[in-house]
Design an enzyme around this catalytic site. Structure first.
Site, PDB file in Angstrom:
ATOM      1  N   ASP A 221       9.324   3.074   1.756  1.00  0.00           N
ATOM      2  CA  ASP A 221       8.143   3.820   2.180  1.00  0.00           C
ATOM      3  C   ASP A 221       7.967   3.633   3.695  1.00  0.00           C
ATOM      4  O   ASP A 221       7.476   2.600   4.159  1.00  0.00           O
ATOM      5  CB  ASP A 221       6.921   3.293   1.403  1.00  0.00           C
ATOM      6  CG  ASP A 221       5.622   3.961   1.824  1.00  0.00           C
ATOM      7  OD1 ASP A 221       5.602   4.647   2.868  1.00  0.00           O
ATOM      8  OD2 ASP A 221       4.607   3.777   1.123  1.00  0.00           O
TER       9      ASP A 221
ATOM     10  N   LYS B 170       2.497  10.557   8.417  1.00  0.00           N
ATOM     11  CA  LYS B 170       1.856  10.046   9.647  1.00  0.00           C
ATOM     12  C   LYS B 170       2.490  10.589  10.944  1.00  0.00           C
ATOM     13  O   LYS B 170       2.360  11.754  11.234  1.00  0.00           O
ATOM     14  CB  LYS B 170       1.861   8.514   9.602  1.00  0.00           C
ATOM     15  CG  LYS B 170       0.922   7.998   8.457  1.00  0.00           C
ATOM     16  CD  LYS B 170       0.372   6.650   8.736  1.00  0.00           C
ATOM     17  CE  LYS B 170      -0.398   6.083   7.580  1.00  0.00           C
ATOM     18  NZ  LYS B 170      -1.789   5.920   7.812  1.00  0.00           N
TER      19      LYS B 170
ATOM     20  N   PHE C 120       0.866  -1.197   0.000  1.00  0.00           N
ATOM     21  CA  PHE C 120       0.000   0.000   0.000  1.00  0.00           C
ATOM     22  C   PHE C 120       0.890   1.232   0.000  1.00  0.00           C
ATOM     23  O   PHE C 120       1.700   1.425   0.908  1.00  0.00           O
ATOM     24  CB  PHE C 120      -0.918   0.035   1.231  1.00  0.00           C
ATOM     25  CG  PHE C 120      -1.882   1.180   1.181  1.00  0.00           C
ATOM     26  CD1 PHE C 120      -3.128   1.044   0.575  1.00  0.00           C
ATOM     27  CD2 PHE C 120      -1.534   2.429   1.686  1.00  0.00           C
ATOM     28  CE1 PHE C 120      -4.001   2.124   0.489  1.00  0.00           C
ATOM     29  CE2 PHE C 120      -2.403   3.507   1.608  1.00  0.00           C
ATOM     30  CZ  PHE C 120      -3.645   3.356   1.009  1.00  0.00           C
TER      31      PHE C 120
ATOM     32  N   THR D 295       1.797  24.093  -4.254  1.00  0.00           N
ATOM     33  CA  THR D 295       1.601  25.402  -3.636  1.00  0.00           C
ATOM     34  C   THR D 295       2.178  25.465  -2.220  1.00  0.00           C
ATOM     35  O   THR D 295       2.988  26.324  -1.902  1.00  0.00           O
ATOM     36  CB  THR D 295       0.097  25.761  -3.587  1.00  0.00           C
ATOM     37  OG1 THR D 295      -0.421  25.671  -4.893  1.00  0.00           O
ATOM     38  CG2 THR D 295      -0.119  27.166  -3.035  1.00  0.00           C
TER      39      THR D 295
HETATM   40  C1  LIG Z   1       2.903   2.607   3.789  1.00  0.00           C
HETATM   41  C2  LIG Z   1       1.988   3.727   3.397  1.00  0.00           C
HETATM   42  N1  LIG Z   1       2.324   4.517   2.367  1.00  0.00           N
HETATM   43  C3  LIG Z   1       1.550   5.542   1.977  1.00  0.00           C
HETATM   44  C4  LIG Z   1       0.370   5.816   2.612  1.00  0.00           C
HETATM   45  C5  LIG Z   1      -0.485   6.972   2.158  1.00  0.00           C
HETATM   46  O1  LIG Z   1      -0.390   8.007   3.056  1.00  0.00           O
HETATM   47  P1  LIG Z   1      -1.501   9.176   3.036  1.00  0.00           P
HETATM   48  O2  LIG Z   1      -2.770   8.551   3.503  1.00  0.00           O
HETATM   49  O3  LIG Z   1      -0.937  10.206   3.974  1.00  0.00           O
HETATM   50  O4  LIG Z   1      -1.586   9.654   1.649  1.00  0.00           O
HETATM   51  C6  LIG Z   1      -0.028   5.020   3.698  1.00  0.00           C
HETATM   52  C7  LIG Z   1      -1.303   5.286   4.402  1.00  0.00           C
HETATM   53  O5  LIG Z   1      -1.811   4.528   5.165  1.00  0.00           O
HETATM   54  C8  LIG Z   1       0.799   3.946   4.100  1.00  0.00           C
HETATM   55  O6  LIG Z   1       0.454   3.145   5.120  1.00  0.00           O
END
Ligand SMILES: Cc1ncc(COP(=O)(O)O)c(C=O)c1O
Length: 491
Positions: free
Chosen positions: A317, A348, A208, A372
């Protein structure tokens, strides 16, 4: 007592103040000592508010409405005055829990209030102290990478990380680097090569990385996120699926690593041959939404070598795993990588989003990586306070200690209820356990909530914990006791 603590105390409901005196070992003065339920969850007030909201905005994901004036520490208070121990913390985003005095204090300072009110277009008119904040706050916790670029959310950080990989890849092919041909300049205006090249991003099954269009092409956790969306035809490799306990299945799991790595290498090779080279590989240190799946340090070390061999940027990530929840500042620091990844994205718990990166992953021309706001200085002020508390209260050690307690407790429950639970796993407090079926998982989550415990789901049948860094052993005990009583009822 500092002013903000007193305010927090006074805002706490009377019945909770009675237990304050006894909660001397909590890191948060005034924190409740246990969940306290007045209604079922969602209660009547939440149900009423749900109706009100749902006629304006789709509210199907809302679990209950919260009272953020009354929530404190590890406890969230809902609109019906239910006091709930929160081990999910707004989808893993609250490092110090609710209304931490150090965070409340930040906006008592008038200078900081001005930063909040006058939100700048950071790429064009940053404040005088912005370079210092980037260096002293963000780079201060960088995972050995010399640059940081701030962004708006986790997905948009990943999206821009992809762009950096594409630009770096093409730049290496150009002679001299940074020189664009007229053909490139005209063809990109109609989305055609060579200006819009056929480069790809490799991601992993169950990953994800967000819900924006490009990140959705690298997201593979649930069909509902992707249905009807136009997707890039980018490659996906298998993420290791381990057997548990890890100690018992060392051989089998390392064979699994090798199989997945062989597939990665095959993809890198085939896509290069097919003139659709992989410019970037994106991976979570622990797949969070997709099932709390972990991979070994050895897997990540070999993946990094493959990325280098084929000229693909490695993006780690850390949106959900970063900022201390693994017991180290960054989860990938558990992997002993030979050198830092090319890009590490964050959001987060960091409050501000963005990515750390190498010199090569820095845009050479202006406005190529831009929007922006490009972040929010108010959030960096909060991060500054958070990092001070992490250090002062030794929270990384606390995460390791509480994480160990939680993991041992989950393993014990797994032994006791082996026909209901399996595969306890994770690092620090980034923990999960599987239920035997998806239906059972949903039922357990529902029953836990009725006992005043908020956890998350993950993958098809996992219960996921993403507590604040201030979770302590006494909170773990409450969770484990209530989890046991839920399992006893279900059995
Ligand atoms: C591993 C990971 N990457 C990216 C995201 C996306 O982050 P956002 O919801 O701040 O766009 C999440 C969100 O849960 C995530 O768990």
């Amino acid at each position: 007592m500092p002013r903000a603590w007193i305010t927090a105390f006074l805002r706490t409901p009377l019945h909770l103040n009675k237990v304050i005196a006894r909660s001397s070992c909590s890191l948060i003065p005034g924190e409740p000592t246990a969940p306290c339920l007045k209604t079922e969850i969602p209660g009547p007030n939440s149900k009423r508010l749900f109706k009100e909201m749902n006629c304006i905005q789709q509210a199907g994901t809302v679990q209950f409405f919260a009272n953020y004036d009354k929530s404190l520490g590890n406890y969230i208070v809902d609109a019906d005055e239910n006091v709930i121990l929160d081990l999910y913390m707004q989808i893993a985003t609250m490092p110090l829990g609710y209304n931490h005095p150090a965070m409340l204090e930040v906006f008592c300072d008038k200078h900081n209030l001005h930063a909040l009110v006058n939100r700048p277009a950071l790429g064009v008119y940053p404040s005088e102290d912005w370079p210092r904040k980037l260096r002293d706050v963000l780079l201060n916790v960088s995972p050995r990478l010399p640059h940081v670029t701030t962004m708006m959310c986790g997905a948009c950080s990943n999206e821009n990380a992809f762009k950096q990989c594409f630009m770096a890849y093409r730049n290496r092919e150009r002679c001299p680097p940074g020189s664009f041909t007229e053909e490139e300049k005209t063809s990109c205006m109609t989305n055609c090569p060579p200006g819009s090249p056929d480069l790809t991003i490799l991601s992993f099954q169950n990953a994800f990385h967000g819900r924006t269009l490009a990140t959705l092409s690298a997201t593979h956790s649930k069909a509902i996120h992707k249905l009807d969306m136009v997707a890039f035809k980018w490659p996906m490799a298998r993420f290791p699926q381990y057997c548990y306990p890890l100690d018992e299945f060392k051989c089998k799991n390392s064979e699994e690593d090798e199989k997945c790595l062989a597939q990665v290498e095959d993809i890198l090779c085939q896509y290069k041959k097919g003139n659709r080279p992989v410019a970037g590989i994106i991976i979570e240190p622990i797949q969070s939404e997709g099932g709390n799946n972990e991979a070994s340090p050895c897997f990540f070390q070999k993946l990094q070598k493959l990325a280098k061999q084929y000229g693909a940027g490695l993006i780690i990530d850390e949106v959900q795993t970063g900022c201390g929840a693994s017991g180290k500042m960054w989860c990938h620091e558990h992997f002993n990588l030979e050198c830092p990844p090319d890009i590490v994205t964050f959001a987060k718990k960091m409050q501000i989003s963005g990515y750390f990166h190498t010199e090569e992953m820095t845009a050479k021309e202006t406005y190529r990586i831009f929007n922006t706001w490009m972040g929010d200085p108010g959030k960096v002020l909060l991060l500054e306070a958070i990092l001070k508390v992490i250090q002062k209260d030794n929270l990384l050690c606390l995460v390791q200690k509480t994480g160990q307690k939680l993991k041992c407790g989950l393993l014990e429950l797994e032994r006791e209820f082996c026909f209901l639970l399996d595969s306890t796993r994770g690092i620090g407090t980034l923990l999960a356990v599987n239920c035997t079926t998806p239906q059972l998982r949903d039922e357990v989550l529902k029953c836990l909530k009725q006992k005043g415990i908020q956890c998350g789901g993950s993958g098809t049948r996992s219960i996921r914990l993403r507590p604040a860094l201030i979770l302590q052993e006494q909170h773990a005990d409450i969770f484990l006791d209530r989890f046991r009583s839920v399992l006893q009822c279900i059995k």
